[in-house]
Design a protein around this motif. Structure first.
Motif, PDB file in Angstrom:
ATOM      1  N   GLY A 958       0.808  -1.216   0.000  1.00 51.02           N
ATOM      2  CA  GLY A 958       0.000   0.000   0.000  1.00 51.02           C
ATOM      3  C   GLY A 958       0.837   1.259   0.000  1.00 51.02           C
ATOM      4  N   VAL A 959       2.025   1.221   0.653  1.00 53.30           N
ATOM      5  CA  VAL A 959       2.875   2.405   0.715  1.00 53.30           C
ATOM      6  C   VAL A 959       3.348   2.814  -0.672  1.00 53.30           C
ATOM      7  CG1 VAL A 959       5.108   3.263   1.547  1.00 53.30           C
ATOM      8  CG2 VAL A 959       3.583   2.034   3.097  1.00 53.30           C
ATOM      9  N   VAL A 960       3.647   1.847  -1.501  1.00 54.43           N
ATOM     10  CA  VAL A 960       4.193   2.140  -2.836  1.00 54.43           C
ATOM     11  C   VAL A 960       3.114   2.122  -3.903  1.00 54.43           C
ATOM     12  CG1 VAL A 960       6.450   1.217  -2.206  1.00 54.43           C
ATOM     13  CG2 VAL A 960       4.737  -0.304  -3.211  1.00 54.43           C
ATOM     14  N   HIS A 961       1.840   2.041  -3.502  1.00 51.87           N
ATOM     15  CA  HIS A 961       0.768   2.011  -4.484  1.00 51.87           C
ATOM     16  C   HIS A 961       0.648   3.373  -5.163  1.00 51.87           C
ATOM     17  CE1 HIS A 961      -3.215   1.184  -6.225  1.00 51.87           C
ATOM     18  NE2 HIS A 961      -2.938  -0.106  -6.001  1.00 51.87           N
ATOM     19  N   THR A 962       0.167   3.350  -6.385  1.00 55.96           N
ATOM     20  CA  THR A 962       0.054   4.588  -7.153  1.00 55.96           C
ATOM     21  C   THR A 962      -1.103   5.455  -6.696  1.00 55.96           C
ATOM     22  OG1 THR A 962      -1.288   3.390  -8.790  1.00 55.96           O
ATOM     23  CG2 THR A 962       1.100   3.541  -9.192  1.00 55.96           C
ATOM     24  N   SER A 963      -2.081   4.864  -6.058  1.00 55.93           N
ATOM     25  CA  SER A 963      -3.257   5.621  -5.635  1.00 55.93           C
ATOM     26  C   SER A 963      -3.030   6.195  -4.245  1.00 55.93           C
ATOM     27  CB  SER A 963      -4.493   4.733  -5.645  1.00 55.93           C
ATOM     28  OG  SER A 963      -5.587   5.399  -5.059  1.00 55.93           O
ATOM     29  N   ALA A 964      -3.330   7.485  -4.093  1.00 56.40           N
ATOM     30  CA  ALA A 964      -3.210   8.120  -2.776  1.00 56.40           C
ATOM     31  C   ALA A 964      -4.205   7.532  -1.788  1.00 56.40           C
ATOM     32  CB  ALA A 964      -3.427   9.631  -2.909  1.00 56.40           C
ATOM     33  N   LEU A 965      -5.338   7.095  -2.266  1.00 57.85           N
ATOM     34  CA  LEU A 965      -6.320   6.486  -1.367  1.00 57.85           C
ATOM     35  C   LEU A 965      -5.778   5.219  -0.722  1.00 57.85           C
ATOM     36  CD1 LEU A 965      -9.509   6.939  -3.589  1.00 57.85           C
ATOM     37  CD2 LEU A 965      -8.898   8.242  -1.540  1.00 57.85           C
ATOM     38  N   VAL A 966      -5.081   4.406  -1.514  1.00 60.07           N
ATOM     39  CA  VAL A 966      -4.501   3.173  -0.969  1.00 60.07           C
ATOM     40  C   VAL A 966      -3.381   3.509   0.002  1.00 60.07           C
ATOM     41  CG1 VAL A 966      -3.361   1.009  -1.559  1.00 60.07           C
ATOM     42  CG2 VAL A 966      -5.152   1.909  -3.043  1.00 60.07           C
ATOM     43  N   ARG A 967      -2.560   4.524  -0.331  1.00 58.10           N
ATOM     44  CA  ARG A 967      -1.466   4.909   0.570  1.00 58.10           C
ATOM     45  C   ARG A 967      -2.025   5.449   1.891  1.00 58.10           C
ATOM     46  NH1 ARG A 967       0.365   7.377  -4.211  1.00 58.10           N
ATOM     47  NH2 ARG A 967       0.060   9.468  -3.308  1.00 58.10           N
ATOM     48  N   CYS A 968      -3.097   6.200   1.790  1.00 55.29           N
ATOM     49  CA  CYS A 968      -3.719   6.721   3.021  1.00 55.29           C
ATOM     50  C   CYS A 968      -4.248   5.583   3.885  1.00 55.29           C
ATOM     51  CB  CYS A 968      -4.835   7.689   2.641  1.00 55.29           C
ATOM     52  SG  CYS A 968      -5.610   8.513   4.044  1.00 55.29           S
TER      53      CYS A 968
END
Length: 1202
Positions: A958-968
């Motif tokens: 999730g940290v390296v995911h392209t979507s900010a929603l997933v990173r959040c």
């Protein structure tokens, strides 16, 4: 027979005196037996009987109308009747009142008789020991219903000796004197009741069959006192029942000499009749029949009682012509039985004679050598044969008292009596053999009597001196040898038993006197003796007394003592059989079911289980089951109910009545709802497996038991929409878990390959981790199947069947696949995902189910059903298709992840779990769905350190995911797994990931990392890591780009308020308090009221949490008080209710600061205590109660935010 001429109710001393009297008169030994002791039949209980007794005892009687005419020659006076014989006659003829008066007069004269003392001190003689109520409405003659609250003097002494062994002597004497006075009062009360009982006999109650119940004043008798009290009681009871309370009060006042609340006030020996309405309805249906009654304690011959009973039965049969044929058959059978008994006695006598001859031949050489040696030493030695005196009432004895009166008698006579022959006794009983002993001065200390069977007994002979002294002189001379043969103990010492039966009789008499004088700590040493005597004693009443002593042996038996008693009870049961166990042991349990000491009730509960295998099956499923059910519902002691549950489990293994299944199911549910954890654990370990085994045999495991529990679980979930009863749900799911092993055993036993499961050659070992660890041996599948070898063969065939042939034709497994699993998955979807305990319980159930049924079953039957519902695949997730997929927000996700995917820990299993969690995190984030299901999965998995690395792998995705929603979402998940994680992992994996996210281009991602940073400050002790986190938090507060970030300030204040009370004091003093003060000052300048109020509310909660911490005077003056004053300024305009509380807090803090300056320096603990003194808390809480804000806000004032 010789035994017929001997009175069986005579003691040894009285029978001896009787023989002496007979010799003095007739010179024959049997004249005393022919005395007219039995009263005439026409004499009433209070009339002729008493007169006959007094005349027989030698008392003077006045001349009456029927006396001798004057001048007539007076007949010779009859010989004096021994007192013990008189007492036995009174007891046998049921002259209880006369016997009691006789006993009292003897006690006052100092001549107490053991027979009367034992009879009137035994409560059993005045109680009715029947399992069913008597058919006759009134008591039988001689059987008195004794009140349970009245104790005899001996029983009081027994309790005193057993309970107060450690008291001082003077205290014991004072208590015993008081109890003696109370006992005398009880005796006086019993006398009055017995007097009334004697006046109210069966002869006074005429038969009312076929009569019209019309009152006739001219023939009606006056009401007797006892009848009046009974009628008064029934009338008052009737008045109360129909609500005539005032009339009842008036009636009670007019009869103030009677207690209307206690029936025993009417009469101790009178059973309570039905109420008036019942008597009126049944007034014409009573039929009274006469019945012969005999008290066992007076020693009536069984043959005499049998003959009397048989005579009555034959007379009744002959009165009815239609039963004459049956009477003839009975008569013939009785004749045949008598002939067979005579033949048996004859054969036994013949056997004894043959054994005697054999033994005599064996001893011939020894006797010849002994005789030759004695003749060489003392040629003039003569021998004299001593007769054997064996009193009838106590069996065969060698009585040393008889030697005094007979060894020097000029006229030698042999008196032959024997023990009563028990035709049902074992044939292998032995007795001490009579021996011939020839003593000389040189050999009298070296030659010992030999022990032989009774048939080989020879007369005992002693040396007679060659003197010419008269026997009278010898007798007078021997009288100077003082021997205590008149007391009870002296009588026992002077008699030596020479048969097993006589030993049992002696032990039965002596043990009740021995037990009270043994130390409480050593009484278990008496258990073998009591049990052996109770097993072999011929008298039922004595056996009952001994078993009563056994159960009352120790006042409060500990665990070891109870085990010893139970071991003895089981040995007794094995020896005597089910009939005697039911008749003798169970009543002892029933008597103590409501004992005041829990140790006694615990003994009863354990005994019911221990005796279950040895009871009749009807008793197991009725009386014993009812006893245990009563104790389970009524007993307040947890230990007792725990023992009851274990005994119920044992009972379940021996019940074969299908009608008791419903009662067993109710007991199971009652046990599961018990408030005690001990009882619930015992239910899972013992009762549930035993009940499940019986349910399996009945075919109700899959048809009723499991479906009923599932229905109850669904009902709990439906009723829990406004408040789930998590404890009740946990109990039902635990029961479902306990039923998984018997369910799997049922599947194996009914499998298509079950007939092929044969043990051939070497059997492969079962892996240790194949099954979950059972809670008890009864939940082990190998134990249920029979053996680990048999289970291994079945498992091999089971896996092969699933892998190759599937479940075709396998009804029990198809039920699990097609009915149980879909029902469970559907139920899981109804769970509130925020209920952590509920998710955990369901997760554990699925984990045990999958581990028990195996990996192949899990992969082919369980996982596909979950995947079909979740609709997840390993390809990229289509956001538009899954945005409306509500099942991902339910508890199905965490239960599938933690209960199914974690069953097996191989590489492919871990990859599947990682992929599932990544897909769920991505799907929920992109669809803006609630994250509760994902949080529940992380919380459940994070509790196990073995999954920390796996969870960090998912979060790094999730940290390296392209979507900010997933990173959040990943940033928020870090907060959940930091607790319980090692500091090394936090330092190497968590902190770098959070630092990376804290510099994310999206402000929402940066803000999401703040709670995780706060949790690290709360849990980590590593100094370097704490400094790094503090710098990161400081950057959020000091960086100008965050000055206008309202949501960031809200999150920081919330985190500081949550972390401050639990973090290091240095961090709190140097970082938390100054920054809260700074934020409070800046909030005063906020122009937007909504934002200002949001910040003020968060600051209020933070300061409320920190107010309970120790704050130094400097920090209090420089930061805490100024921050509170700034906050009060905000609340004056936005929330006056909060302003009142803040003013109170400020005033209290200022007061404490002023007091601290004038007082001596105090310790940190004292200052902390002063800051939260009682008056401060009281005022603060009073102000809190005046707030008019929402309940949710008030509930969260002192709660740490997560």
């Amino acid at each position: 027979m010789a035994a017929s001429s001997v009175n069986p109710f005579l003691s040894d001393s009285d029978e001896e005196g009787e023989r002496k009297a007979g010799k003095g008169k007739d010179g024959g030994p049997g004249s005393a037996a022919s005395l007219p002791l039995t009263p005439q039949p026409e004499a009433g209980p209070g009339g002729g009987g008493g007169g006959a007794v007094r005349a027989g005892s030698g008392e003077a009687a006045g001349p009456g109308p029927g006396g001798l005419p004057l001048g007539a020659e007076a007949p010779p006076l009859p010989p004096r009747v021994p007192l013990d014989t008189l007492a036995a006659q009174l007891l046998r003829d049921q002259y209880i009142l006369t016997a009691l008066e006789f006993h009292t007069e003897l006690q006052e004269a100092g001549r107490e008789l053991p027979r009367l003392r034992d009879y009137f001190s035994n409560p059993g003689n005045f109680e009715r020991h029947t399992a069913t109520p008597p058919k006759e409405p009134g008591p039988a003659p001689g059987q008195l219903n004794r009140a349970g609250s009245i104790s005899t003097l001996d029983s009081l002494d027994f309790a005193r000796y057993s309970d107060d062994g450690n008291r001082e002597t003077d205290e014991r004497v004072a208590v015993l004197e008081f109890e003696l006075r109370k006992a005398k009062e009880t005796i006086q009360s019993l006398r009055a009741n017995l007097t009334q009982a004697a006046a109210f006999t069966e002869s006074d109650v005429p038969l009312q069959e076929g009569r019209n119940y019309k009152s006739s004043p001219e023939i009606q008798e006056a009401v007797k006192p006892l009848e009046k009290r009974a009628l008064n009681f029934l009338v008052n009871e009737y008045l109360l029942k129909i609500n005539y309370k005032l009339t009842s009060i008036t009636f009670s006042d007019e009869n103030d000499d009677q207690d209307f609340e206690l029936w025993d006030d009417v009469g101790l020996n009178i059973p309570k009749p039905p109420d008036l309405l019942q008597l009126y309805r049944e007034c014409g249906s009573h039929a009274t029949s006469s019945k012969e009654m005999t008290d066992v304690a007076v020693g009536v011959q069984p043959s005499e009682l049998e003959a009397r009973s048989n005579a009555n039965e034959l007379a009744t049969l002959m009165e009815q012509p239609q039963l004459q044929e049956q009477a003839k058959i009975v008569h013939e059978l009785q004749n045949q039985l008598s002939m067979l008994n005579n033949e048996k006695i004859s054969l036994a006598s013949h056997i004894r004679q043959l054994k005697s001859e054999i033994q005599a031949l064996k001893q011939q050489n020894f006797a010849a050598v002994a005789t030759a040696t004695d003749s060489m030493v003392l040629p003039s030695t003569t021998t004299e044969q001593v007769p054997q005196i064996r009193p009838m009432d106590s069996g065969e004895y060698l009585d040393i008292r008889s030697f005094e009166s007979n060894s020097w008698s000029a006229e030698k006579e042999e008196t032959s009596t024997s023990c009563p022959i028990d035709t049902n006794a074992d044939s292998n009983r032995f007795a001490v053999a009579p021996v011939t002993v020839t003593l000389t001065p040189r050999h009298k200390e070296t030659e010992l009597p030999a022990v032989r069977p009774p048939s080989a007994r020879e007369p005992v002979q002693f040396n007679k001196p060659n003197r010419t002294l008269s026997p009278a002189f010898h007798q007078a001379l021997l009288s100077f040898c003082r021997m205590a043969t008149d007391s009870r103990l002296g009588a026992e010492v002077s008699r030596i038993a020479d048969s097993e039966q006589c030993v049992m009789l002696m032990l039965g008499r002596c043990l009740p006197h021995i037990v009270p004088n043994v130390l409480l700590a050593k009484r278990e040493e008496l258990i073998p003796l009591i049990l052996c005597t109770a097993c072999l004693h011929p008298e039922p009443k004595e056996r009952d007394q001994l078993l009563h002593i056994l159960f009352n042996l120790i006042k409060r038996p500990d665990d070891e003592q109870r085990q010893m008693i139970l071991t003895g009870c089981v040995a007794f049961a094995r020896h005597v059989g089910p009939t005697r166990v039911e008749a003798e042991l169970l009543p002892q349990c029933w008597e103590q079911i409501n004992h005041k000491y829990p140790e006694r009730r615990l003994l009863v509960a354990e005994a019911c289980g221990a005796l279950a295998p040895y009871l009749p099956k009807e008793i197991r499923s009725s009386l014993v089951l009812s006893m245990l059910q009563q104790m389970l519902t009524e007993d307040k002691a947890d230990l007792v109910r725990e023992a009851v549950i274990k005994s119920l489990g044992i009972i379940m293994a021996y019940i074969d009545d299908p009608d008791k299944y419903v009662q067993g199911f109710e007991l199971q549910m009652s046990a599961l709802n018990d408030p005690s954890e001990r009882v619930i654990n015992a239910t899972h370990q013992v009762f549930l497996p035993a009940f499940a085994a019986w349910t399996t045999e009945l075919g109700k495991l899959q048809s009723h038991l499991i479906p009923t529990l599932l229905s109850n679980i669904e009902k709990i979930l439906r009723d829990g929409e406004h408040g789930l009863d998590e404890h009740k749900l946990h109990l039902h799911l635990s029961a479902m878990q306990s039923l998984i092993p018997p369910l799997f055993a049922l599947v194996l036993k009914n499998a298509p390959f079950a007939s092929k499961a044969k043990l051939h050659g070497e059997v492969p070992q079962i892996e240790v981790t194949r099954f979950p660890r059972p809670a008890s041996p009864l939940q082990d599948v190998a134990t249920i199947i029979g053996s680990r070898e048999q289970l291994s063969v079945l498992l091999q065939l089971y896996d092969n069947q699933l892998e190759n042939e599937g479940t075709t034709g396998w009804e029990n497994l198809l039920w699990v696949v097609n009915q149980l699993l879909p029902h469970l998955i559907e139920t899981v979807g109804k769970i509130n995902v925020t209920s952590t305990s509920c998710v955990h319980d369901f997760s554990r159930y699925f984990w045990r189910l999958c581990r028990t049924f195996g990996k192949i079953f899990t992969n082919t039957k369980v996982k596909p059903q979950f995947q079909e519902i979740l609709r997840l695949s390993e390809e990229a997730v289509d956001v538009s298709a899954t945005a409306g997929n509500g099942v991902l927000t339910k508890a199905t996700v965490p239960i599938y992840a933690t209960g199914v995917l974690t069953c097996y820990n191989q590489e492919e299993d871990r990859k599947l779990l990682v992929g599932f969690l990544e897909d769920v995190m991505t799907t929920l984030s992109l669809s803006h769905a609630p994250l509760d299901s994902l949080k529940a999965s992380f919380v459940e998995l994070g509790a196990n350190p073995a999954y920390h690395e796996l969870l960090l792998t998912v979060l790094w995705y999730g940290v390296v995911h392209t979507s900010a929603l997933v990173r959040c979402t990943a940033a928020r998940m870090f907060e959940l797994i930091v607790r319980g994680m090692s500091e090394a992992l936090i330092d190497k994996r968590v902190a770098p990931a959070l630092v990376t996210l804290s510099s994310d281009p999206e402000f929402s991602v940066r803000i999401a990392t703040i709670p995780a940073f706060g949790t690290i400050m709360e849990t980590v002790t590593q100094r370097e890591l704490l400094e790094r986190v503090k710098m990161q938090l400081a950057s959020f507060l000091e960086d100008p780009q965050y000055h206008d970030q309202h949501s960031l300030h809200m999150e920081i204040i919330k985190t500081l308020g949550r972390v401050g009370p639990n973090a290091e004091p240095r961090f709190r003093d140097e970082f938390v308090l100054p920054n809260l003060h700074r934020l409070a000052i800046s909030n005063n300048q906020q122009a937007v009221d909504t934002k200002r109020l949001d910040i003020a509310i968060q600051l209020f909660e933070a300061y409320s949490a920190l107010s309970c911490c120790f704050i130094s005077e400097e920090l209090m003056v420089n930061h805490f008080l100024p921050g509170l004053k700034c906050l009060r300024t905000d609340m004056e305009h936005l929330s006056p209710e909060h302003e009142v509380i803040l003013s109170s807090m400020i005033k209290e803090c200022e007061l404490k600061v002023e007091n601290r300056t004038v007082q001596e320096p105090q310790s940190s603990m004292s200052i902390a205590a002063s800051l939260v003194s009682e008056d401060t808390k009281t005022r603060f809480l009073n102000k809190m109660g005046q707030l008019s804000t929402s309940g949710a806000m008030l509930a969260n004032v002192f709660q740490r935010k997560k």
